[in-house]
Every structure is written in structure tokens, then in C-alpha cells.
Design an enzyme around this catalytic site. Structure first.
Site, PDB file in Angstrom:
ATOM      1  N   SER A 134      37.000  37.478  41.279  1.00  0.00           N
ATOM      2  CA  SER A 134      36.804  38.009  40.136  1.00  0.00           C
ATOM      3  C   SER A 134      36.760  38.540  38.962  1.00  0.00           C
ATOM      4  CB  SER A 134      35.716  39.588  41.121  1.00  0.00           C
ATOM      5  OG  SER A 134      36.961  40.606  40.161  1.00  0.00           O
ATOM      6  N   ASP A 135      36.304  39.001  37.646  1.00  0.00           N
ATOM      7  CA  ASP A 135      37.185  39.717  36.306  1.00  0.00           C
ATOM      8  C   ASP A 135      37.499  40.914  36.921  1.00  0.00           C
ATOM      9  OD1 ASP A 135      38.652  40.800  34.143  1.00  0.00           O
ATOM     10  OD2 ASP A 135      37.174  38.839  33.118  1.00  0.00           O
ATOM     11  N   TRP A 136      38.148  41.574  35.998  1.00  0.00           N
ATOM     12  CA  TRP A 136      38.991  42.985  35.639  1.00  0.00           C
ATOM     13  C   TRP A 136      38.492  44.382  36.833  1.00  0.00           C
ATOM     14  CZ3 TRP A 136      43.869  43.824  35.915  1.00  0.00           C
ATOM     15  CH2 TRP A 136      44.519  45.099  35.874  1.00  0.00           C
TER      16      TRP A 136
END
Ligand code: BGC
Length: 740
Positions: A300-302
């Protein structure tokens, strides 16, 4: 049947008649299967959890808090940690200590599964002090030189391995088709083919043939998919991309990255067509796994799984957000500040809402990537600093990349190159700053922490001063926002032969770089106007991550140099070009707009160039001057008529008609002259950069494949339609016919 028995049976079947190579890979996958068979649910979900360094950070001089680290690894079994301590670059020694401390705790865990450490080393080892910091991706694209991109990958891998790090959240394979977007400069520009070629070259250079080699590592394609065209131009706002557009413009570069062997992919932090990237089963599973055959890890991203609840209101609770993301196809969560993902996913599996099979699938992918990276072989000694870190050879490569990445956009009456004894006034907010040469992700996230910058690198002013045999006068503010004393600058201009006016942008990335307009700020306009009014010739140098509108200034200037973000050697490279010590050859990887709202890209549709509509950027895609002149001639296609599926052979001559040696990139464009879906007026399909002596002529050949002729049809499938095609190289065109 006991799990161990299944494993042994599989092994014996796998071993029948297999070659040594097969044996090795089956041993590797068996290692993963064996681990998976012995792991508890908690250990598995831990592998899917990625935390930020701050979760284990110590106080004061202690980089790591031992108790927090033990909690992360021994209690929560985390599989991955990311980011740099205190949001600033660390020394090689400190990085080594961090990695060593983490590994020594992993050693005490039941299964001793190593932690995979991830870092944003997007233009060199950007979180290690004194590393080689390359031009940003937009500049690498302007080089049109895949060899340099490969070298950047190679050197970056070495330098982060010196620090004991390995997994790099790079390259960005998003296509930069929205100039307002604050991450445009992280892309390889607006063209699909160029981005695919340069990104693939970077991956191959970074990973080599064996990712587990001591000087290689893992790349990560990001941000899958459709992140780069927010409608309103602001980072992390909705994109509306039709399935055809997605397949035509945004999937191919990721497909190329997967083919080049990148084993990890990061998910789009925004939303497309109303579906957040992290909830998009169609993109993350049907297309990514089913069509593109990606076998690796989707991270995932942040904080983006949480955001499905807190921001997007797609999920009605944090727990539902975890379920949606994991079931859509996210394998690892960049949580990053707590263990909520871990706790919630365990609950979801226990209640049967997330099947164990999905967990096993994700963990199998994560362990396989760790295995590919050689993490199970034990911790290798980090590479030697002397041999592999910021060496003279890497600095020389970096300088070459910077030189090839700068675009000479205008040179009236050959005002450039400057004479070394010319008296110069240099001024403007980007004239004397290293951070504006480098942009975001430079020693800190936003790249604006000047205290971290090396003392021995030169700004544009510093580099001009070093080369000049006369006087270089500098008038500037102390930092970017400081107003420059216009009166003083005008006064100083009086005694000069020439003014070098450096405008542009300060560093930024992500939402911090959102702006409402591409116009340059008023203070810069006023400074420029006052200096033009002196009547002295002005050389405009523009630095920054996106094409800020400079139409009026460029008209008034005698010369224009578009530097974008040329990296740590950018000051020297600009001075080399201004003084003619280097013959410029960078070409624009984007269309440089003339007006803020007139955003038409080079591969526009016929309707965008019809009636009153036109493609009239300030500078078109592919534009870039040299101190030599080049001529293309003799464009030929090996036959006028092809059967469907046959390769098309193209030949063209390029001659250096100037009086000095130089490099030229030959660009081959194609147009499908009539089709059932409107086709771009032209699309780049091949390119080659050559270096030629004065009067030297070279014959270059290209081969186009059926894929180059294809497009996404009415039924959303890729096809080639029979009919006429036009090839364009320089000012020449040629035509061929394809029949069934
Ligand atoms: C960015 C990614 C980056 C990640 C980790 C995110 O905010 O969108 O590009 O890799 O942070 O630092």
C-alpha cells in the site's frame, strides 16, 4: 494429512527429472512453503505489516528504542520497516547500525524471518548523507538515454547496499500528463514509450540478473495505477480515467516494469473513477495478476488503507477498510504508525471475513520476494564505502546525466555559449541554491532542509564563478522566499555584458507542492521585467519540477535553458553548457505550455488540432537545441506493403551539419491514418541517441513491432487494424500499408 507430509510429497514430485536450475528454484519455493506451513496467523499477518521508523525510534542520540523494536519484531512479527529516522538523511555508519540492530532482534525471533527495509531512493540514495544524487526522473527522461538511466539504477543500488538497505520505492512509472501535479518531476514525462524504456533500463541496472547479489536490490513500481492525472491538478485528488485511456496511456509502463523484472508494486494513493486505488479489485487483481501476470508484492502507499475509512468514506470502519484493501489485492500495508492493521486483520481472519487462503497468498508473495532478495542467505557484509559509495566514477556519471538532461530551448543569435571573460550578473531565487537543483526527496522528504546539503557541491552561481575568468556578480536573497532587491540588481546590471536570470520553484513533493496556477510568482515577474528594461541581454535559467509559465520572459530573453531538477551536479552542468564546455542535447519529455490552461500534449487527437484548436505549446515535446545542427534525411521503409504481424524496418540518416561534435536523439513517430477509435496525430515509437563529429553522417535503423501499431479498440481489447500508417522522423515522412 499433516502439513509437513504434504510438503515432503510436493518436494519429491518436484524433484523428478528436474534440472539443476529448476532444483534451485524449487528449493527456494520450498523454503517459502516450509515457512508458511509453520507460521502462526499472527506471524503471517505480521509479515503483511509495514511500519514507519518512528514506531521504533529512540530518544536523543539513541536512534532505536530497543523495547519498541522488540515489540515490533518479537510481538507483532512485522515484516517490513520504512523511511529514514527523524525525516533526514543518515550517515552510512548510522544506517549500518540501524540495520544491524534490527537484524539482531530478528535473529531472536522464532522463525528468524528477516525484515525488509524500504526507502525512497528516488534519485540516488536520497536518505544517505553524501550519496550520489542524480537528476530527478523528469531530467533523466530529457536525456533520452536509457544507458544513463541504467547506470543511475546500478549506482543507486550500490549506494543503498553500502548502507545495508535494499528495497527502493522507485521507479515512478506514472505518466506525467498533468503539468500542475506536484509530482510531475518524479515521472519520466508525458510519453508512454519513453517512460517505459527509461523505467525498464533503471530496473535492469538496479537489479541486474540476480537481485540477491551484494550490489543489487529490489525496485518498486509506483503508483499503480492512474495516480498522475488528478483532474484538478492537486496531488491525491480524483482522476477520471476510462478503461480505454487506462489501457492506452497508464498500464503499458507498468507492464514494461513488470517485464523488466520489478518484483514489487506500490498502489495509487488517490482514486480513479470513484474507486480509491487501494479498493480497486479490478486493477489490483483482475488486471495486475490476471492480465499482467504480476507475481510479486503489492504494497500500500502511506496510511492509505486507513484512508479508505477516514478520508474516502468507502469503508464504514477501519476494520472494513482493512478487509476491502486486502480482498482487493493489497499484500502489505504501509500502516505506518501503529499496529491497527495487524490487530484488525487477525480479527477478520478469525471471524472468517478474510479467508486464510488470501493471507497465505500475500505472505507467500512477501516471503518469495525476501528470498529473491537473498535475505534468507544471512546478512551479507555491507559493500565497501571506498569502492561503492559516491566514487569519482559515479560523480562523473552523475555529471554526464545532468548535462544530458538540460534543455536549451532558445538561443537567439547564438548568444550562447558565453565567453569565459564575459562580465556576468547572476540573480534570481534559484541562482545560488543546491536544494532547487535537487527538488523533493533530497536528504529530507521535502528536500528543503538546507543544513543537510553537502558543502562541496556547486550552485549555478558557484559553478559560473569557478569557470569565469572575469567577474561574476551575484545579487540574491538568502533563501527562496526572500525578496530580491530589484533596484540593487538593476544597478549591478549596468556594468555587465550579460544577465543570467535564474527563476523557478522551490523544492516540494506530494500535497505540499499543490499550487493553484502554473504562473510564476509575481516577485519573479517583477524582477524579470526590471532586468529586461535594462536592455542587457538576458539568459533565462529555469529550475523546478514542473513547467511554470514563462512565455513573456522567454520571449524577452536572448536564451532559455530549462534545467528542471538536474541534481547535485546540476550547477556544474549548467555552467558547462552556458560556457560551451558541453554541447547541450537534452530534449523535452513534456510539452511546455504557453498558458496555464492550454494543456494540450504532443500526442493529442486530431480534434485538438482542428478548426480553432491547435497544439501551440511554448516548446513542444522533443524540443531541444544544440550548439551544432543536425539534419535527418533519406527516411525509408523497407517495403510499402506489409502483412499483418510483420515487423516494419525503418532506416534514416542523421548528419551533424554544425562545426562541433554533438549528440542528437532521433525520434520516430507513428500515426495510424484511419481507425475505429480516434488515434493521436503522432506517437513516439522508437528513439536513438547518437554522437556525431562535424559533418559525420550515420545511418540508423529501427524496427517497429505489431505492438507498436496497435491500439485499444472499441471492445477495449488491443488490436492492429489494417490500413495506412505514417512514419515521421525530423521533417520527413513515409507511409506504409498493412493488410490482413
Ligand atoms: C508516497 C510514496 C512513497 C511513500 C513512502 C508516500 O507518501 O506517495 O511515493 O514511496 O510515501 O515514503
Amino acid at each position: 494429512m499433516h502439513i509437513r507430509t504434504i510438503f515432503i510429497m510436493t518436494l519429491s514430485i518436484a524433484m523428478v527429472g528436474c534440472s539443476v536450475k529448476n532444483l534451485e528454484s524449487s528449493q527456494q519455493s520450498n523454503k517459502v512453503e516450509m515457512l508458511l506451513a509453520t507460521m502462526t496467523l499472527e506471524e503471517k499477518v505480521g509479515q503483511m505489516t509495514q511500519i514507519d521508523f518512528s514506531v521504533i525510534a529512540g530518544q536523543g542520540d539513541e536512534l532505536i528504542d530497543q523495547a519498541k523494536l522488540i515489540d515490533a519484531i518479537l510481538t507483532r512479527h512485522v515484516g517490513s520497516i520504512l523511511n529514514t529516522p527523524n525525516n533526514k538523511a543518515q550517515s552510512v555508519e548510522d544506517w549500518r547500525k540501524v540495520i544491524h540492530t534490527i537484524n539482531s532482534v530478528t535473529e531472536k525471533s522464532r522463525l528468524k524471518i528477516p525484515v525488509l527495509y524500504g526507502i525512497d531512493a528516488i534519485h540516488g540514495a536520497s536518505y544517505t548523507k553524501n550519496s550520489t544524487l542524480f537528476p530527478q526522473a523528469i531530467n533523466m527522461a530529457a536525456t533520452f538515454n536509457p544507458e544513463l538511466s541504467g547506470k543511475e539504477g546500478e549506482i543507486t543500488a550500490q549506494e543503498i547496499r553500502v548502507s545495508g538497505l535494499q528495497w527502493n520505492f522507485s521507479p515512478v512509472m506514472d505518466i506525467g500528463r498533468q503539468p500542475l501535479w506536484s509530482r510531475l518531476w518524479e515521472t519520466y514525462g508525458e510519453d508512454v514509450h519513453l517512460a517505459s524504456v527509461l523505467g525498464s533500463a533503471y530496473i535492469k541496472g538496479y537489479q541486474g540478473d540476480d537481485i540477491s547479489a551484494p550490489n543489487k536490490g529490489l525496485t518498486c513500481l509506483k503508483h499503480y495505477v492512474g495516480y498522475s492525472v488528478p483532474n484538478n491538478g492537486k496531488d491525491r485528488t480524483p482522476a477520471w480515467i476510462s478503461e480505454r485511456m487506462l489501457r492506452e496511456y497508464f498500464l503499458p509502463s507498468f507492464e514494461a516494469g513488470i517485464k523488466a523484472g520489478s518484483p514489487t508494486i506500490m498502489v495509487n494513493s488517490g482514486e480513479v473513477d470513484g474507486i480509491p486505488g487501494h479498493a480497486n479489485y479490478h486493477y489490483l487483481t483482475t488486471i495486475l495478476r490476471g492480465e499482467l501476470g504480476f507475481k510479486g508484492v503489492a504494497v500500500s502507499d502511506w496510511e492509505d488503507i486507513k484512508r479508505l475509512y477516514v478520508r474516502d468514506k468507502l469503508a464504514s470502519s477501519p476494520k472494513e477498510a482493512v478487509k476491502i484493501a486486502v480482498m482487493a489485492g493489497v499484500d502489505m500495508s504501509m500502516v505506518p504508525f501503529d499496529y491497527s492493521f495487524y490487530d484488525l486483520l487477525i480479527e477478520l481472519v478469525k471471524s472468517g471475513e478474510v479467508p486464510m487462503a488470501r493471507i497465505d497468498e500475500a505472505v507467500r508473495r512477501i516471503l518469495t520476494v525476501k528470498d529473491q532478495a537473498g535475505l534468507f542467505k544471512g546478512t551479507p557484509l555491507p559493500l565497501s564505502v571506498d569502492e561503492y559509495f559516491a566514487t569519482q566514477a559515479s560523480t562523473a556519471t552523475n555529471l554526464q546525466a545532468a548535462r544530458e538532461s538540460i534543455v536549451l530551448a532558445k538561443n537567439s543569435q547564438n548568444i550562447l555559449p558565453l565567453k569565459k571573460d564575459a562580465k556576468i550578473l547572476i540573480t534570481g531565487p534559484t541562482a545560488n541554491s543546491l536544494s532547487v537543483l535537487n527538488g523533493g526527496w533530497t536528504l529530507s522528504w521535502q528536500g528543503d532542509n538546507d543544513s543537510l546539503l553537502p558543502k562541496d557541491k556547486l550552485t549555478v552561481y558557484g559553478a559560473l564563478q569557478k569557470k569565469s575568468t572575469s567577474k561574476v556578480t551575484y545579487i540574491g536573497g538568502a533563501s527562496f522566499g526572500d525578496k530580491i532587491d530589484i533596484k540593487k540588481a538593476v544597478e549591478a546590471a549596468k556594468d555587465q555584458d550579460i544577465i543570467v536570470l535564474c527563476l523557478g520553484e522551490k523544492p516540494y513533493t506530494e500535497t505540499m507542492g499543490n499550487i493553484p496556477s502554473l504562473n510564476i510568482d509575481q516577485a519573479q515577474v517583477e524582477l524579470a521585467n526590471a532586468l529586461f528594461a535594462t536592455g542587457k541581454p538576458v539568459v533565462l535559467v529555469i529550475l523546478g519540477g514542473r513547467p511554470r509559465i514563462i512565455t513573456e520572459q522567454a520571449e524577452n530573453a536572448s536564451a532559455v535553458l530549462l534545467g528542471f531538477l538536474p541534481g547535485m551536479e546540476g550547477g556544474v552542468a549548467i555552467a558547462d553548457i552556458l560556457y560551451g564546455d558541453y554541447n547541450p542535447n537534452g530534449k523535452l519529455p513534456i510539452s511546455y505550455p504557453r498558458n496555464t490552461n492550454d494543456i494540450v500534449l504532443y500526442d493529442h487527437k486530431p480534434i485538438e488540432n482542428f478548426d480553432t484548436n491547435s497544439y501551440t505549446p511554448l516548446y513542444p515535446f522533443g524540443h531541444g537545441l544544440s550548439y551544432s545542427q543536425f539534419k535527418t534525411s533519406g527516411l525509408t521503409i523497407d517495403k510499402p506493403h506489409y502483412k499483418m504481424g510483420e515487423p516494419i524496418h525503418i532506416s534514416v540518416n542523421v548528419t551533424n551539419t554544425g562545426s562541433i561534435k554533438g549528440k542528437e536523439t532521433v525520434l520516430v513517430y507513428l500515426n495510424d491514418m484511419a481507425a475505429t477509435v480516434t488515434r493521436p496525430n503522432k506517437q513516439l515509437k522508437a528513439f536513438k541517441k547518437v554522437e556525431l563529429n562535424p559533418q559525420q553522417k550515420e545511418n540508423i535503423t529501427f524496427t517497429l513491432t505489431p505492438n507498436d501499431l496497435s491500439f485499444i479498440g472499441v471492445d477495449l481489447k488491443r488490436l492492429v487494424e489494417p490500413g495506412d500508417f505514417k512514419v515521421m522522423v525530423g521533417s520527413e515522412t513515409a507511409q506504409f500499408l498493412v493488410t490482413e
